[in-house]
Design an enzyme around this catalytic site. Structure first.
Site, PDB file in Angstrom:
ATOM      1  N   CYS A  50      28.165 -47.796  39.925  1.00 51.25           N
ATOM      2  CA  CYS A  50      26.618 -47.633  39.510  1.00 51.25           C
ATOM      3  C   CYS A  50      26.274 -46.908  38.869  1.00 51.25           C
ATOM      4  O   CYS A  50      25.339 -46.948  37.641  1.00 51.25           O
ATOM      5  CB  CYS A  50      25.770 -47.943  40.647  1.00 51.25           C
ATOM      6  SG  CYS A  50      25.808 -46.377  41.929  1.00 51.25           S
ATOM      7  N   GLN A 125      32.008 -41.049  48.391  1.00 45.26           N
ATOM      8  CA  GLN A 125      32.617 -42.372  47.984  1.00 45.26           C
ATOM      9  C   GLN A 125      33.447 -42.424  46.649  1.00 45.26           C
ATOM     10  O   GLN A 125      34.280 -43.239  46.471  1.00 45.26           O
ATOM     11  CB  GLN A 125      31.475 -43.318  48.042  1.00 45.26           C
ATOM     12  CG  GLN A 125      30.928 -43.547  49.235  1.00 45.26           C
ATOM     13  CD  GLN A 125      29.927 -42.445  49.861  1.00 45.26           C
ATOM     14  OE1 GLN A 125      29.576 -41.465  49.009  1.00 45.26           O
ATOM     15  NE2 GLN A 125      29.507 -42.559  50.971  1.00 45.26           N
ATOM     16  N   GLY A 200      12.256 -51.366  60.001  1.00 45.58           N
ATOM     17  CA  GLY A 200      12.337 -51.552  58.696  1.00 45.58           C
ATOM     18  C   GLY A 200      13.699 -51.978  58.009  1.00 45.58           C
ATOM     19  O   GLY A 200      14.534 -52.099  58.885  1.00 45.58           O
ATOM     20  N   ALA A 201      14.000 -52.712  57.134  1.00 41.73           N
ATOM     21  CA  ALA A 201      15.168 -53.151  56.674  1.00 41.73           C
ATOM     22  C   ALA A 201      15.196 -53.227  55.124  1.00 41.73           C
ATOM     23  O   ALA A 201      16.118 -53.885  54.793  1.00 41.73           O
ATOM     24  CB  ALA A 201      15.160 -54.596  57.181  1.00 41.73           C
ATOM     25  N   GLU A 203      16.455 -50.551  51.810  1.00 47.03           N
ATOM     26  CA  GLU A 203      17.802 -49.786  51.400  1.00 47.03           C
ATOM     27  C   GLU A 203      17.981 -48.386  52.182  1.00 47.03           C
ATOM     28  O   GLU A 203      19.269 -48.102  52.673  1.00 47.03           O
ATOM     29  CB  GLU A 203      17.788 -49.347  49.892  1.00 47.03           C
ATOM     30  CG  GLU A 203      18.989 -48.721  49.413  1.00 47.03           C
ATOM     31  CD  GLU A 203      18.736 -48.327  47.755  1.00 47.03           C
ATOM     32  OE1 GLU A 203      19.787 -47.406  47.379  1.00 47.03           O
ATOM     33  OE2 GLU A 203      17.789 -48.861  47.310  1.00 47.03           O
ATOM     34  N   THR A 204      16.751 -47.761  52.664  1.00 40.49           N
ATOM     35  CA  THR A 204      17.192 -46.372  53.227  1.00 40.49           C
ATOM     36  C   THR A 204      17.654 -46.834  54.721  1.00 40.49           C
ATOM     37  O   THR A 204      18.731 -46.011  55.159  1.00 40.49           O
ATOM     38  CB  THR A 204      15.890 -45.615  53.298  1.00 40.49           C
ATOM     39  OG1 THR A 204      15.417 -45.422  52.031  1.00 40.49           O
ATOM     40  CG2 THR A 204      16.092 -44.275  53.888  1.00 40.49           C
ATOM     41  N   ILE A 205      16.978 -47.754  55.473  1.00 38.08           N
ATOM     42  CA  ILE A 205      17.478 -48.257  56.670  1.00 38.08           C
ATOM     43  C   ILE A 205      18.860 -48.588  56.566  1.00 38.08           C
ATOM     44  O   ILE A 205      19.861 -48.467  57.718  1.00 38.08           O
ATOM     45  CB  ILE A 205      16.462 -49.213  57.423  1.00 38.08           C
ATOM     46  CG1 ILE A 205      15.266 -48.355  57.753  1.00 38.08           C
ATOM     47  CG2 ILE A 205      17.239 -49.710  58.709  1.00 38.08           C
ATOM     48  CD1 ILE A 205      15.149 -47.297  58.725  1.00 38.08           C
TER      49      ILE A 205
END
Length: 438
Positions: A50, A125, A200-201, A203-205
């Protein structure tokens, strides 16, 4: 031979351009095949993430001298192929491209694999992504990547492993999600027996949940206003218990750790809710980490007994400290990379010299066989034996001395006195002037 690294990354181009030059798995396969068919390089590896798109190329037939006309022509061919493959023009891309050759390309590859060139310094990664890119090339080239190129990548993987083991480049949290997980790990000895509530749902979570599973967490509840999004996240990451946001109090009553990150404009967790939860939990230790902006948790929860409360500002202090630690570790990593890069090129010189010696010996043997065959044929025809042997020895000597004589003349013309000295020593020739002085 020449080694080239060509690419675009988060430092040189906006995301709009990075998206246009990204390689999917299918595109990467097509690109490697085109590079091979067009004979642009003997071996190639395409890395696409990315934050970066990079080509690593090896060509034995290109001069390593970067200013040579042959080298410059090769670079232009690569750039033209790259932009045409993505349907762009050179003008759209050229200012955003970076190029590195030979030792600079080797160091760049090693820095990338070690996470020193990443958006988040030291992120681990990228090493896996470099390995996947190399393996994709192996499948295309059917295990026939050049020996030098294979050695370079194996050396790179070993260097990254050494950096990880000898420095603290990956030992400190430098993202909010990772810092939150690390904080939980510091406060509780083990996450395995604990109940963790995620609110929450986004990106951070999602990142937090991945880190938690990696650290051994097994009982995770996810509360979100839209249950379908929580369900999708659970399917992507791992099995989690779903909870409607309206039942948040029930989740608090069971949670040892609460990590929240929503877009709510008002606090979702009040001090009164936490007090009620602690009564239910008999005041066992509770950790609440609020990484939302605006905050999801009332500041007054810090007054509730046995509650550890951290906000995103607290995590930022941790991150800044850890970034300083990683920066110090990166300086150690740069020294390791310099050593390993030099070691690779030392091996490369020995490898190339052994190839040169082998080729020269093969050439000498071919000359010997050809002249011997001619001499034997002359003897069979009844020619004078002494004359045949004299001619054989004369021609063999001349043929074998031709290449070394040209090499000596080249050293003389270039003024390479050190090379001449090594050459004469290897041949056992004592310089007449030096002999006279002694």
């Amino acid at each position: 031979m020449a080694i080239l690294a060509l690419g675009i990354n988060h430092k040189t181009a906006p995301v709009e351009l990075r998206e246009k030059v990204a390689f999917s798995d299918e595109k990467r396969l097509s690109a490697l095949q085109q590079i091979q068919q067009a004979d642009l390089a003997e071996s190639a590896v395409v890395l696409s993430t990315c934050n970066r798109t990079e080509l690593y190329l090896h060509n034995r037939h290109i001069s390593p001298q970067e200013e040579s006309a042959q080298n410059q022509q090769w670079l232009e061919q690569i750039i033209q192929w790259f932009v045409q493959f993505h349907g762009l023009s050179a003008d759209q891309v050229r200012d955003n491209l970076y190029l590195a050759q030979n030792s600079a390309a080797t160091r760049h590859l090693m820095r990338v694999a070690c996470g020193l060139d990443s958006l988040i310094l030291g992120e681990p990664q990228i090493l896996g992504q470099v390995k996947q890119a190399y393996q994709a090339s192996e499948s295309v080239y059917r295990q026939n990547l050049s020996g030098e190129f294979s050695r370079l990548f194996q050396k790179t993987f070993a260097t990254a492993k050494r950096v990880r083991s000898e420095t603290d480049i990956g030992g400190s949290a430098v993202s909010v999600a990772y810092a939150a997980t690390s904080l939980a790990k510091q406060i509780f000895d083990s996450l395995q027996p604990l109940t963790i509530l995620l609110v929450g749902a986004g990106e951070t979570i999602e990142l937090v949940s991945r880190y938690l599973f990696q650290q051994g967490a097994e009982k995770i509840i996810i509360a979100n206003r839209t249950l379908s999004r929580a369900q999708e996240l659970s399917e992507r990451v791992g099995a989690m218990e779903l909870l409607p946001l309206e039942q948040l109090q029930q989740g608090l009553n069971r949670a040892d750790i609460v990590i929240t990150s929503t877009a709510s404009e008002q606090p979702l967790i009040t001090a009164e809710m936490v007090k009620q939860a602690q009564k239910q939990r008999k005041y066992r230790s509770m950790l609440i980490i609020d990484i939302a902006v605006p905050r999801d948790v009332e500041e007054q929860v810090t007054e509730v007994d046995a509650v550890y409360h951290y906000s995103v500002d607290d995590l930022q202090h941790i991150i800044q400290h850890n970034l300083a630690q990683r920066q110090k570790a990166s300086e150690q990593a740069e020294q390791i990379i310099q050593q390993e890069s030099q070691d690779f090129f030392h091996w490369l010189k020995l490898h190339q010299s052994s190839n040169l010696i082998r080729k020269y010996r093969n050439q000498a043997e071919e000359t010997r066989q050809a002249l011997l065959s001619r001499a034997l044929s002359a003897l069979q025809q009844g020619q004078d034996q002494e004359k045949v042997l004299q001619e054989l020895s004369y021609k063999l000597t001349n043929r074998l001395l031709h290449a070394p004589t040209q090499a000596i003349q080249g050293l003389v013309k270039s003024g390479d006195s050190e090379g001449l000295q090594h050459f004469s020593t290897a041949l056992g020739i004592v310089d007449a002037a030096a002999e006279h002085e002694n």
